[in-house]
Design a protein around this motif. Sequence first.
Motif, PDB file in Angstrom:
ATOM      1  N   ARG A 283       0.839  -1.198   0.000  1.00 60.38           N
ATOM      2  CA  ARG A 283       0.000   0.000   0.000  1.00 60.38           C
ATOM      3  C   ARG A 283       0.875   1.249   0.000  1.00 60.38           C
ATOM      4  NH1 ARG A 283      -2.566  -0.503   4.668  1.00 60.38           N
ATOM      5  NH2 ARG A 283      -3.835  -2.186   3.830  1.00 60.38           N
ATOM      6  N   THR A 284       1.946   1.249   0.782  1.00 64.06           N
ATOM      7  CA  THR A 284       2.854   2.395   0.829  1.00 64.06           C
ATOM      8  C   THR A 284       3.498   2.629  -0.537  1.00 64.06           C
ATOM      9  OG1 THR A 284       3.314   1.965   3.161  1.00 64.06           O
ATOM     10  CG2 THR A 284       4.883   3.353   1.981  1.00 64.06           C
ATOM     11  N   ILE A 285       3.909   1.560  -1.191  1.00 67.17           N
ATOM     12  CA  ILE A 285       4.507   1.687  -2.526  1.00 67.17           C
ATOM     13  C   ILE A 285       3.480   2.238  -3.510  1.00 67.17           C
ATOM     14  CG2 ILE A 285       5.442   0.369  -4.475  1.00 67.17           C
ATOM     15  CD1 ILE A 285       6.722  -1.502  -2.367  1.00 67.17           C
ATOM     16  N   LEU A 286       2.266   1.729  -3.474  1.00 69.66           N
ATOM     17  CA  LEU A 286       1.210   2.197  -4.370  1.00 69.66           C
ATOM     18  C   LEU A 286       0.920   3.676  -4.162  1.00 69.66           C
ATOM     19  CD1 LEU A 286      -0.992   1.607  -6.483  1.00 69.66           C
ATOM     20  CD2 LEU A 286      -2.486   0.967  -4.590  1.00 69.66           C
ATOM     21  N   ILE A 287       0.821   4.094  -2.917  1.00 72.25           N
ATOM     22  CA  ILE A 287       0.552   5.503  -2.622  1.00 72.25           C
ATOM     23  C   ILE A 287       1.713   6.376  -3.099  1.00 72.25           C
ATOM     24  CG2 ILE A 287       0.298   7.170  -0.728  1.00 72.25           C
ATOM     25  CD1 ILE A 287      -1.353   4.973   0.719  1.00 72.25           C
TER      26      ILE A 287
ATOM     27  N   CYS B 153       1.512   6.724  -6.864  1.00 72.13           N
ATOM     28  CA  CYS B 153       0.399   7.612  -7.227  1.00 72.13           C
ATOM     29  C   CYS B 153       0.752   9.074  -6.994  1.00 72.13           C
ATOM     30  CB  CYS B 153      -0.854   7.244  -6.450  1.00 72.13           C
ATOM     31  SG  CYS B 153      -1.594   5.694  -6.985  1.00 72.13           S
ATOM     32  N   ILE B 154       1.398   9.368  -5.875  1.00 71.77           N
ATOM     33  CA  ILE B 154       1.803  10.743  -5.583  1.00 71.77           C
ATOM     34  C   ILE B 154       2.829  11.221  -6.603  1.00 71.77           C
ATOM     35  CG2 ILE B 154       3.044  12.194  -3.920  1.00 71.77           C
ATOM     36  CD1 ILE B 154       1.605  10.604  -1.710  1.00 71.77           C
ATOM     37  N   ALA B 155       3.776  10.356  -6.972  1.00 74.76           N
ATOM     38  CA  ALA B 155       4.768  10.731  -7.975  1.00 74.76           C
ATOM     39  C   ALA B 155       4.104  11.008  -9.325  1.00 74.76           C
ATOM     40  CB  ALA B 155       5.812   9.624  -8.111  1.00 74.76           C
TER      41      ALA B 155
ATOM     42  N   MET C 215       0.981  12.033  -9.812  1.00 77.28           N
ATOM     43  CA  MET C 215       0.255  13.304  -9.698  1.00 77.28           C
ATOM     44  C   MET C 215       1.215  14.486  -9.751  1.00 77.28           C
ATOM     45  SD  MET C 215      -2.891  12.625  -7.050  1.00 77.28           S
ATOM     46  CE  MET C 215      -1.901  11.970  -5.724  1.00 77.28           C
ATOM     47  N   ALA C 216       2.385  14.369  -9.121  1.00 81.92           N
ATOM     48  CA  ALA C 216       3.358  15.460  -9.147  1.00 81.92           C
ATOM     49  C   ALA C 216       3.865  15.699 -10.560  1.00 81.92           C
ATOM     50  CB  ALA C 216       4.517  15.139  -8.203  1.00 81.92           C
ATOM     51  N   GLY C 217       4.127  14.630 -11.301  1.00 79.17           N
ATOM     52  CA  GLY C 217       4.576  14.784 -12.684  1.00 79.17           C
ATOM     53  C   GLY C 217       3.511  15.430 -13.551  1.00 79.17           C
ATOM     54  N   THR C 218       2.281  15.017 -13.389  1.00 81.46           N
ATOM     55  CA  THR C 218       1.179  15.593 -14.162  1.00 81.46           C
ATOM     56  C   THR C 218       0.995  17.069 -13.814  1.00 81.46           C
ATOM     57  OG1 THR C 218       0.084  13.444 -14.194  1.00 81.46           O
ATOM     58  CG2 THR C 218      -1.271  15.358 -14.700  1.00 81.46           C
ATOM     59  N   ALA C 219       1.090  17.396 -12.550  1.00 82.89           N
ATOM     60  CA  ALA C 219       0.934  18.790 -12.128  1.00 82.89           C
ATOM     61  C   ALA C 219       2.054  19.666 -12.680  1.00 82.89           C
ATOM     62  CB  ALA C 219       0.899  18.876 -10.601  1.00 82.89           C
TER      63      ALA C 219
END
Length: 71
Positions: A17-21, A24-26, A28-32
């Motif tokens: 779960r930690t790896i998945l989160i 996902c955050i990485a 979102m940061a790239g998209t932003a």
Amino acid sequence: MPGPARGGDGPDARRLRTILISVCIALMAGTASVSGLNVAQPDLAVGFGARGAASPTPARPRGTPSTPSAH
């Protein structure tokens, strides 16, 4: 296909779960960052005095000449 890991043979659910989160955050940061650059690009172009076409040139299919030939 092997079944779920038992007895400490593989990563546990909390670690997965930690790896998945984190992934996902990485993402979102790239998209932003790309979205932010697209929003700031016109202001950057004006600031650097860049000139270009008023509208983007449409892509041509491969093998199409850049100028039409006179037949």
